[in-house]
Design a protein around this motif. Sequence first.
Motif, PDB file in Angstrom:
ATOM      1  N   GLU A 180       0.836  -1.206   0.000  1.00  0.00           N
ATOM      2  CA  GLU A 180       0.000   0.000   0.000  1.00  0.00           C
ATOM      3  C   GLU A 180       0.866   1.251   0.000  1.00  0.00           C
ATOM      4  O   GLU A 180       0.589   2.213  -0.720  1.00  0.00           O
ATOM      5  CB  GLU A 180      -0.917  -0.015   1.219  1.00  0.00           C
ATOM      6  CG  GLU A 180      -1.942   1.091   1.220  1.00  0.00           C
ATOM      7  CD  GLU A 180      -2.891   0.994   2.406  1.00  0.00           C
ATOM      8  OE1 GLU A 180      -3.561   2.012   2.676  1.00  0.00           O
ATOM      9  OE2 GLU A 180      -2.971  -0.065   3.053  1.00  0.00           O
ATOM     10  N   ALA A 181       1.933   1.253   0.795  1.00  0.00           N
ATOM     11  CA  ALA A 181       2.842   2.403   0.837  1.00  0.00           C
ATOM     12  C   ALA A 181       3.516   2.601  -0.517  1.00  0.00           C
ATOM     13  O   ALA A 181       3.661   3.741  -0.988  1.00  0.00           O
ATOM     14  CB  ALA A 181       3.889   2.204   1.932  1.00  0.00           C
ATOM     15  N   GLU A 182       3.931   1.508  -1.163  1.00  0.00           N
ATOM     16  CA  GLU A 182       4.549   1.612  -2.491  1.00  0.00           C
ATOM     17  C   GLU A 182       3.547   2.137  -3.515  1.00  0.00           C
ATOM     18  O   GLU A 182       3.891   2.938  -4.374  1.00  0.00           O
ATOM     19  CB  GLU A 182       5.103   0.257  -2.920  1.00  0.00           C
ATOM     20  CG  GLU A 182       6.326  -0.162  -2.148  1.00  0.00           C
ATOM     21  CD  GLU A 182       6.775  -1.578  -2.451  1.00  0.00           C
ATOM     22  OE1 GLU A 182       6.179  -2.239  -3.317  1.00  0.00           O
ATOM     23  OE2 GLU A 182       7.739  -2.030  -1.799  1.00  0.00           O
ATOM     24  N   ARG A 183       2.290   1.676  -3.416  1.00  0.00           N
ATOM     25  CA  ARG A 183       1.246   2.154  -4.323  1.00  0.00           C
ATOM     26  C   ARG A 183       1.009   3.647  -4.133  1.00  0.00           C
ATOM     27  O   ARG A 183       0.913   4.409  -5.086  1.00  0.00           O
ATOM     28  CB  ARG A 183      -0.055   1.387  -4.092  1.00  0.00           C
ATOM     29  CG  ARG A 183      -1.147   1.766  -5.103  1.00  0.00           C
ATOM     30  CD  ARG A 183      -2.529   1.486  -4.622  1.00  0.00           C
ATOM     31  NE  ARG A 183      -2.800   2.367  -3.499  1.00  0.00           N
ATOM     32  CZ  ARG A 183      -3.605   2.086  -2.510  1.00  0.00           C
ATOM     33  NH1 ARG A 183      -4.214   0.935  -2.460  1.00  0.00           N
ATOM     34  NH2 ARG A 183      -3.817   2.944  -1.523  1.00  0.00           N
ATOM     35  N   ASP A 184       0.935   4.098  -2.857  1.00  0.00           N
ATOM     36  CA  ASP A 184       0.724   5.517  -2.572  1.00  0.00           C
ATOM     37  C   ASP A 184       1.877   6.362  -3.093  1.00  0.00           C
ATOM     38  O   ASP A 184       1.677   7.442  -3.641  1.00  0.00           O
ATOM     39  CB  ASP A 184       0.552   5.741  -1.071  1.00  0.00           C
ATOM     40  CG  ASP A 184      -0.761   5.181  -0.540  1.00  0.00           C
ATOM     41  OD1 ASP A 184      -1.645   4.847  -1.365  1.00  0.00           O
ATOM     42  OD2 ASP A 184      -0.889   5.063   0.697  1.00  0.00           O
TER      43      ASP A 184
END
Length: 163
Positions: free
Chosen positions: A133-137
Amino acid sequence: MKLSVQTFHSTFARTALLFGAALLLSGCSTYITVTSEPEGARITDPSGTVNYGIAPVSVEYDTSELEGQQGMVPGFKATWVSGATAETENPFIITDLKYGANVLLKRPADAPGLEKDLEFALKRAQQRAKQAEAERDQMQLYLNDSWFWGPRWGWGWGMGVGF
């Protein structure tokens, strides 16, 4: 400085030859992906001396070395937090050196401590989901940044503003 066509072609040919030689000498890799069920087992060689990490892991081998060994590598051993273990055959034979192999090590059903292993697997899956999720954000911020797409044409050209 003016280059003749012949000089240009010989320079280009030398550069292409050097690039091709570097590509050939760089070698190729074969990957084995080792997963565990439930996920989160520590993956090692059968003796436990070489630690590859927490499953799922990818282990890289030099393809030319594997060809010399007829695709044989030391097997793999999975050890869960409860102490349960599972192993592959030793040596493990890679039959497709181009595409590598996928190995799934399943926890023995009769080994004690299943709840402990499932708890650890859940925590690990939650950590990986947060990381994804952090990489996607981060990627979303990068793609939404007006400077990523370059200057806009129209009013405010070069300022990231425009139509």
